[in-house]
Design a protein around this motif. Structure first.
Motif, PDB file in Angstrom:
ATOM      1  N   ASP A 152       1.407  -1.043  -0.194  1.00  0.00           N
ATOM      2  CA  ASP A 152       0.051  -0.061   0.119  1.00  0.00           C
ATOM      3  C   ASP A 152       0.795   1.580   0.153  1.00  0.00           C
ATOM      4  N   MET A 153       0.132   2.446  -0.076  1.00  0.00           N
ATOM      5  CA  MET A 153       0.965   4.168  -0.628  1.00  0.00           C
ATOM      6  C   MET A 153       0.441   4.324   0.415  1.00  0.00           C
ATOM      7  N   TYR A 154       0.855   4.640   1.597  1.00  0.00           N
ATOM      8  CA  TYR A 154       0.543   5.868   2.657  1.00  0.00           C
ATOM      9  C   TYR A 154       1.579   7.373   2.578  1.00  0.00           C
ATOM     10  N   ASN A 202      10.410   4.328  23.980  1.00  0.00           N
ATOM     11  CA  ASN A 202      10.087   5.982  24.126  1.00  0.00           C
ATOM     12  C   ASN A 202       9.510   6.720  24.356  1.00  0.00           C
ATOM     13  N   SER A 203       8.816   6.529  24.950  1.00  0.00           N
ATOM     14  CA  SER A 203       7.595   6.988  26.060  1.00  0.00           C
ATOM     15  C   SER A 203       6.577   8.013  24.779  1.00  0.00           C
ATOM     16  N   GLU A 204       6.674   6.821  23.855  1.00  0.00           N
ATOM     17  CA  GLU A 204       5.755   7.584  22.284  1.00  0.00           C
ATOM     18  C   GLU A 204       4.160   6.806  22.676  1.00  0.00           C
ATOM     19  N   ILE A 205       3.771   6.469  23.659  1.00  0.00           N
ATOM     20  CA  ILE A 205       2.710   5.582  23.735  1.00  0.00           C
ATOM     21  C   ILE A 205       2.043   5.794  24.873  1.00  0.00           C
ATOM     22  N   PRO A 206       1.107   7.045  25.637  1.00  0.00           N
ATOM     23  CA  PRO A 206       0.585   7.438  27.078  1.00  0.00           C
ATOM     24  C   PRO A 206      -0.116   6.016  27.834  1.00  0.00           C
ATOM     25  N   ASN A 207       0.363   6.346  28.777  1.00  0.00           N
ATOM     26  CA  ASN A 207      -1.024   5.286  29.721  1.00  0.00           C
ATOM     27  C   ASN A 207      -2.195   5.454  28.898  1.00  0.00           C
ATOM     28  N   ASN A 208      -2.849   4.852  29.792  1.00  0.00           N
ATOM     29  CA  ASN A 208      -5.008   4.738  28.749  1.00  0.00           C
ATOM     30  C   ASN A 208      -5.410   5.040  27.877  1.00  0.00           C
ATOM     31  N   SER A 209      -4.718   4.173  27.443  1.00  0.00           N
ATOM     32  CA  SER A 209      -4.828   4.468  25.619  1.00  0.00           C
ATOM     33  C   SER A 209      -4.733   2.741  24.385  1.00  0.00           C
ATOM     34  N   LYS A 210      -4.726   3.651  23.540  1.00  0.00           N
ATOM     35  CA  LYS A 210      -5.292   2.186  22.994  1.00  0.00           C
ATOM     36  C   LYS A 210      -4.325   1.609  20.932  1.00  0.00           C
ATOM     37  N   ILE A 211      -3.992   0.402  21.142  1.00  0.00           N
ATOM     38  CA  ILE A 211      -3.484   0.767  19.827  1.00  0.00           C
ATOM     39  C   ILE A 211      -4.694   0.405  19.203  1.00  0.00           C
ATOM     40  N   SER A 212      -5.051   1.248  18.010  1.00  0.00           N
ATOM     41  CA  SER A 212      -6.570   1.255  17.058  1.00  0.00           C
ATOM     42  C   SER A 212      -5.802   0.544  15.815  1.00  0.00           C
ATOM     43  N   TYR A 213      -4.639   0.621  15.533  1.00  0.00           N
ATOM     44  CA  TYR A 213      -3.933   0.381  14.273  1.00  0.00           C
ATOM     45  C   TYR A 213      -2.855  -0.277  14.680  1.00  0.00           C
ATOM     46  N   ALA A 214      -2.300  -1.040  13.118  1.00  0.00           N
ATOM     47  CA  ALA A 214      -0.599  -1.178  13.391  1.00  0.00           C
ATOM     48  C   ALA A 214      -0.967  -1.655  11.842  1.00  0.00           C
ATOM     49  N   ASN A 215      -0.024  -1.146  10.810  1.00  0.00           N
ATOM     50  CA  ASN A 215      -0.132  -0.764   9.270  1.00  0.00           C
ATOM     51  C   ASN A 215       1.238  -1.055   8.928  1.00  0.00           C
ATOM     52  N   MET A 216       1.528  -1.691   7.790  1.00  0.00           N
ATOM     53  CA  MET A 216       3.026  -1.159   7.450  1.00  0.00           C
ATOM     54  C   MET A 216       3.024  -0.832   5.457  1.00  0.00           C
ATOM     55  N   ALA A 217       3.026   0.527   4.914  1.00  0.00           N
ATOM     56  CA  ALA A 217       3.386   0.579   3.749  1.00  0.00           C
ATOM     57  C   ALA A 217       3.704   1.802   3.531  1.00  0.00           C
ATOM     58  N   TYR A 218       4.157   2.126   1.518  1.00  0.00           N
ATOM     59  CA  TYR A 218       5.656   2.501   1.545  1.00  0.00           C
ATOM     60  C   TYR A 218       4.999   4.069   1.463  1.00  0.00           C
ATOM     61  N   THR A 219       6.121   5.217   2.078  1.00  0.00           N
ATOM     62  CA  THR A 219       5.788   6.587   1.679  1.00  0.00           C
ATOM     63  C   THR A 219       7.043   6.962   1.857  1.00  0.00           C
ATOM     64  N   LYS A 220       7.557   8.699   0.838  1.00  0.00           N
ATOM     65  CA  LYS A 220       8.141   9.124   0.087  1.00  0.00           C
ATOM     66  C   LYS A 220       9.332   9.184   1.197  1.00  0.00           C
ATOM     67  N   LEU A 221      10.434   8.836   0.688  1.00  0.00           N
ATOM     68  CA  LEU A 221      12.106   9.157   1.991  1.00  0.00           C
ATOM     69  C   LEU A 221      12.040  10.364   1.205  1.00  0.00           C
ATOM     70  N   LEU A 222      12.547  11.177   0.634  1.00  0.00           N
ATOM     71  CA  LEU A 222      12.836  11.838  -0.518  1.00  0.00           C
ATOM     72  C   LEU A 222      13.139  11.729  -2.149  1.00  0.00           C
ATOM     73  N   THR A 223      12.871  13.582  -2.480  1.00  0.00           N
ATOM     74  CA  THR A 223      13.293  13.346  -3.995  1.00  0.00           C
ATOM     75  C   THR A 223      14.617  14.089  -4.365  1.00  0.00           C
ATOM     76  N   ALA A 224      15.139  13.359  -5.652  1.00  0.00           N
ATOM     77  CA  ALA A 224      16.138  13.593  -6.022  1.00  0.00           C
ATOM     78  C   ALA A 224      16.173  13.332  -8.057  1.00  0.00           C
ATOM     79  N   LYS A 225      16.639  14.270  -8.083  1.00  0.00           N
ATOM     80  CA  LYS A 225      16.609  14.313  -9.636  1.00  0.00           C
ATOM     81  C   LYS A 225      15.317  13.143 -10.797  1.00  0.00           C
TER      82      LYS A 225
END
Length: 271
Positions: A152-154, A202-225
Motif C-alpha cells: 500500500d501507498m500511505y 521511548n515514551s511515544e505511547i501514553p498511559n490509558n491508550s489503545k493501539i487501534s491500527y498497525a499497518n506497514m505501507a510505503y511512503t516517500k523518503l526523498l526526491t532527487a533528480k
C-alpha cells in the motif's frame, strides 16, 4: 523516456541513497533507537499501564526500496471524467474535483458507496488501483490509498481524498504513482511487536491508550533528480482514551527508528 534510461536514473539515485540518508536523517528526522531486549517485560508493563492492544505479531517480513518518476497519466485521462468540475496541477500532478451531484453517505454505507463510485472510470481515473484506508480517514475526509502487489501507498503522492460535509461527499483530490520500480533486492523489516515496544520504550505511547491500527505501507523518503524514493514505514495509530484523539506514529520498517519529523511533510492526526 525509454525504460533503459529510467533504469539508469534510478541506479544513480540509489547509489547516492546511502550517503543521502546520513544527512537526511539528521536534517529531517529525529530518530530514536531501542534495544530489542526485555520485550516480554515491556509488553507486560504496557498492560499494567492500561494500554490496550491485540496480539502483537512478532513475525518479521521483507520489503524494498521503490522508485518512481512523476508523470501526467492523470492529466491524460481527465477527458473520461463526467459529472464533475476538474482542475489539474502540473506541478503537484494532482487532480482537484468538485462533484456536480454530491454523494449522500452514512457511517455504515460510505465504503460500499465509494467503492462502487471508484469502479466507474467516468468517476475516477484508475479507481480500481485504490483501497479504503480507515487508518488515514477522519470524519471530514475519507482516504483511499493506492495499492499494488508491492504494498500500500500511505503517501500524498498516491491517494484519493474525499471531502465530506453534512454527510455528503462533495469533492476529492487524487494523485497517482505510476510505474513503481524496485531499486534494490528485498530487505528484512521489523515486526509489529518490535515497533510498538520501541514506541512505548521511548515514551511515544501514553498511559490509558489503545493501539487501534498497525499497518506497514510505503511512503516517500526523498526526491532527487526528478525521481522519488519510497521506503516501508510502520503506521501505528494510538487512541488516547482520555482526550479521544487518534495520533499516528511512524517507524522506519527497515531500521526500527522512530520518525519524529515526516520525510514527506505528512502529519497524520485524526479526531
Amino acid at each position: 523516456m525509454d525504460f533503459r534510461r529510467i533504469e539508469i536514473i534510478f541506479l544513480v539515485v540509489f547509489l547516492s541513497l546511502d550517503a543521502f540518508l546520513l544527512v537526511s536523517f539528521h536534517n529531517s528526522q529525529q530518530v530514536i533507537s531501542n534495544s530489542t531486549s526485555g520485550v516480554t517485560s515491556t509488553v507486560t508493563d504496557m498492560r499494567k499501564r492500561n494500554i490496550s492492544f491485540g496480539k502483537l505479531d512478532k513475525t518479521t517480513g521483507n520489503a524494498y526500496y521503490l522508485g518512481a518518476q512523476p508523470d501526467n497519466v492523470l492529466a491524460s485521462n481527465i477527458s473520461q471524467l463526467r459529472g464533475q468540475e476538474v482542475q489539474y496541477n502540473q506541478t503537484t500532478h494532482k487532480i482537484t474535483s468538485t462533484l456536480t451531484d454530491p454523494i449522500s453517505i452514512t457511517s455504515s454505507n460510505k465504503v460500499t458507496k465509494l467503492d462502487k463510485f471508484l469502479k466507474n472510470k467516468t468517476n475516477i481515473i484508475k479507481g480500481k488501483a485504490y483501497e479504503y484506508a480507515p487508518q488515514l480517514s477522519s470524519k471530514t475526509s475519507i482516504v483511499y490509498a493506492e495499492t499494488s502487489d508491492l504494498g500500500d501507498m500511505y503517501d500524498k503522492t498516491g491517494q484519493i481524498v474525499f471531502s465530506v460535509a453534512n454527510n455528503r461527499v462533495i469533492s476529492y483530490t487524487q494523485t497517482y504513482v505510476n510505474n513503481l520500480q524496485i531499486l534494490h533486492e528485498k530487505q528484512a523489516t521489523k515486526s509489529e511487536r518490535d515497533v510498538i515496544t520501541t514506541l512505548y520504550s521511548n515514551s511515544e505511547i501514553p498511559n490509558n491508550s489503545k493501539i487501534s491500527y498497525a499497518n506497514m505501507a510505503y511512503t516517500k523518503l526523498l526526491t532527487a533528480k526528478n525521481s522519488t524514493i519510497y521506503i516501508p514505514v510502520w503506521f501505528i495509530t494510538i487512541h488516547n482514551k482520555d482526550s479521544k484523539v487518534d495520533t499516528i506514529k511512524k517507524v522506519n520498517a527497515f531500521t526500527g527508528n522512530i520518525i519524529k519529523t515526516s520525510t514527506n511533510g505528512d502529519d497524520y492526526s485524526n479526531e
